[in-house]
Design a protein around this motif. Structure first.
Motif, PDB file in Angstrom:
ATOM      1  N   SER A   1      57.326   8.177  14.820  1.00  0.00           N
ATOM      2  CA  SER A   1      56.110   8.970  14.990  1.00  0.00           C
ATOM      3  C   SER A   1      55.015   8.275  14.187  1.00  0.00           C
ATOM      4  O   SER A   1      55.257   7.833  13.061  1.00  0.00           O
ATOM      5  CB  SER A   1      56.317  10.412  14.528  1.00  0.00           C
ATOM      6  N   PRO A   2      53.823   8.149  14.770  1.00  0.00           N
ATOM      7  CA  PRO A   2      52.756   7.347  14.151  1.00  0.00           C
ATOM      8  C   PRO A   2      52.429   7.720  12.705  1.00  0.00           C
ATOM      9  O   PRO A   2      52.136   6.859  11.900  1.00  0.00           O
ATOM     10  CB  PRO A   2      51.550   7.592  15.060  1.00  0.00           C
TER      11      PRO A   2
ATOM     12  N   GLU B   1      68.456   2.584  19.210  1.00  0.00           N
ATOM     13  CA  GLU B   1      68.169   3.648  20.177  1.00  0.00           C
ATOM     14  C   GLU B   1      67.717   4.936  19.467  1.00  0.00           C
ATOM     15  O   GLU B   1      66.692   5.533  19.823  1.00  0.00           O
ATOM     16  CB  GLU B   1      69.460   3.923  20.958  1.00  0.00           C
ATOM     17  N   VAL B   2      68.477   5.349  18.458  1.00  0.00           N
ATOM     18  CA  VAL B   2      68.140   6.572  17.716  1.00  0.00           C
ATOM     19  C   VAL B   2      66.814   6.392  16.982  1.00  0.00           C
ATOM     20  O   VAL B   2      65.979   7.306  16.951  1.00  0.00           O
ATOM     21  CB  VAL B   2      69.281   6.964  16.741  1.00  0.00           C
ATOM     22  N   THR B   3      66.600   5.219  16.416  1.00  0.00           N
ATOM     23  CA  THR B   3      65.345   4.938  15.708  1.00  0.00           C
ATOM     24  C   THR B   3      64.151   5.116  16.641  1.00  0.00           C
ATOM     25  O   THR B   3      63.146   5.720  16.259  1.00  0.00           O
ATOM     26  CB  THR B   3      65.347   3.497  15.139  1.00  0.00           C
TER      27      THR B   3
ATOM     28  N   GLU C   1      77.616   9.131  11.863  1.00  0.00           N
ATOM     29  CA  GLU C   1      77.452   9.381  10.428  1.00  0.00           C
ATOM     30  C   GLU C   1      76.832   8.158   9.750  1.00  0.00           C
ATOM     31  O   GLU C   1      75.955   8.294   8.888  1.00  0.00           O
ATOM     32  CB  GLU C   1      78.796   9.712   9.776  1.00  0.00           C
ATOM     33  N   LYS C   2      77.262   6.969  10.133  1.00  0.00           N
ATOM     34  CA  LYS C   2      76.690   5.736   9.576  1.00  0.00           C
ATOM     35  C   LYS C   2      75.204   5.644   9.916  1.00  0.00           C
ATOM     36  O   LYS C   2      74.363   5.379   9.049  1.00  0.00           O
ATOM     37  CB  LYS C   2      77.409   4.510  10.146  1.00  0.00           C
ATOM     38  N   ILE C   3      74.891   5.869  11.190  1.00  0.00           N
ATOM     39  CA  ILE C   3      73.506   5.767  11.658  1.00  0.00           C
ATOM     40  C   ILE C   3      72.626   6.786  10.945  1.00  0.00           C
ATOM     41  O   ILE C   3      71.535   6.470  10.481  1.00  0.00           O
ATOM     42  CB  ILE C   3      73.452   5.931  13.194  1.00  0.00           C
ATOM     43  N   ARG C   4      73.117   8.006  10.813  1.00  0.00           N
ATOM     44  CA  ARG C   4      72.346   9.059  10.143  1.00  0.00           C
ATOM     45  C   ARG C   4      72.105   8.698   8.682  1.00  0.00           C
ATOM     46  O   ARG C   4      71.000   8.856   8.156  1.00  0.00           O
ATOM     47  CB  ARG C   4      73.105  10.385  10.257  1.00  0.00           C
ATOM     48  N   MET C   5      73.144   8.197   7.988  1.00  0.00           N
ATOM     49  CA  MET C   5      73.006   7.821   6.585  1.00  0.00           C
ATOM     50  C   MET C   5      71.960   6.707   6.434  1.00  0.00           C
ATOM     51  O   MET C   5      71.106   6.755   5.545  1.00  0.00           O
ATOM     52  CB  MET C   5      74.351   7.353   6.023  1.00  0.00           C
TER      53      MET C   5
END
Length: 126
Positions: free
Chosen positions: A65-66, A58-60, A27-31
């Motif tokens: 995407s260019p 990792e998620v980033t 949830e933190k990462i998504r926010m």
């Protein structure tokens, strides 16, 4: 109050430790990523754990995407804890996540200076 438009400037989201306390790591990462993808600078009062920071990167990487999303720039500095930590905590090597973290779009934030007490960044509109 009129809502700010993106061309008016850069939005900075200052997120308290209290708000982050009840959230799961994802949830933190998504926010954070949702804010940064919108072109905002996100400042976390208490930062992320080393595992959460690794997971954020990792998620980033999977979302770059260019044409749409260039990634993030992340800078962190720890708050001084030596005065607050008990002797036992210091001996056991307990590491607190209390640190200030600044996260922004890679194409809009450039770190000019960083040390143990200061992060100086240049933020530009796209």
């Amino acid at each position: 109050m009129a809502e700010a438009k993106p061309q008016d400037g850069v939005q900075i989201d200052l997120i308290s430790g209290e708000r982050m306390d009840g959230m799961t790591s994802m949830e933190k990462i998504r926010m954070i990523l949702d804010g940064v993808r919108d072109g905002n600078i996100v400042v976390l009062e208490e930062g992320l754990s080393p595992d959460e920071e690794s997971r954020l990167i990792e998620v980033t990487m999977t979302e770059i995407s260019p044409d749409e999303f260039n990634g993030i720039e992340i800078e962190t500095y720890p708050k001084s804890e030596a005065a607050d930590a008990s002797l036992l905590d210091r001996l056991m090597g307990s590491e607190s996540t209390k640190k200030l973290t600044v996260i922004g779009p890679a194409n809009q934030i450039e770190t000019l200076h960083k040390d143990e007490t200061l992060i100086s960044a240049l933020v530009s509109r796209k």
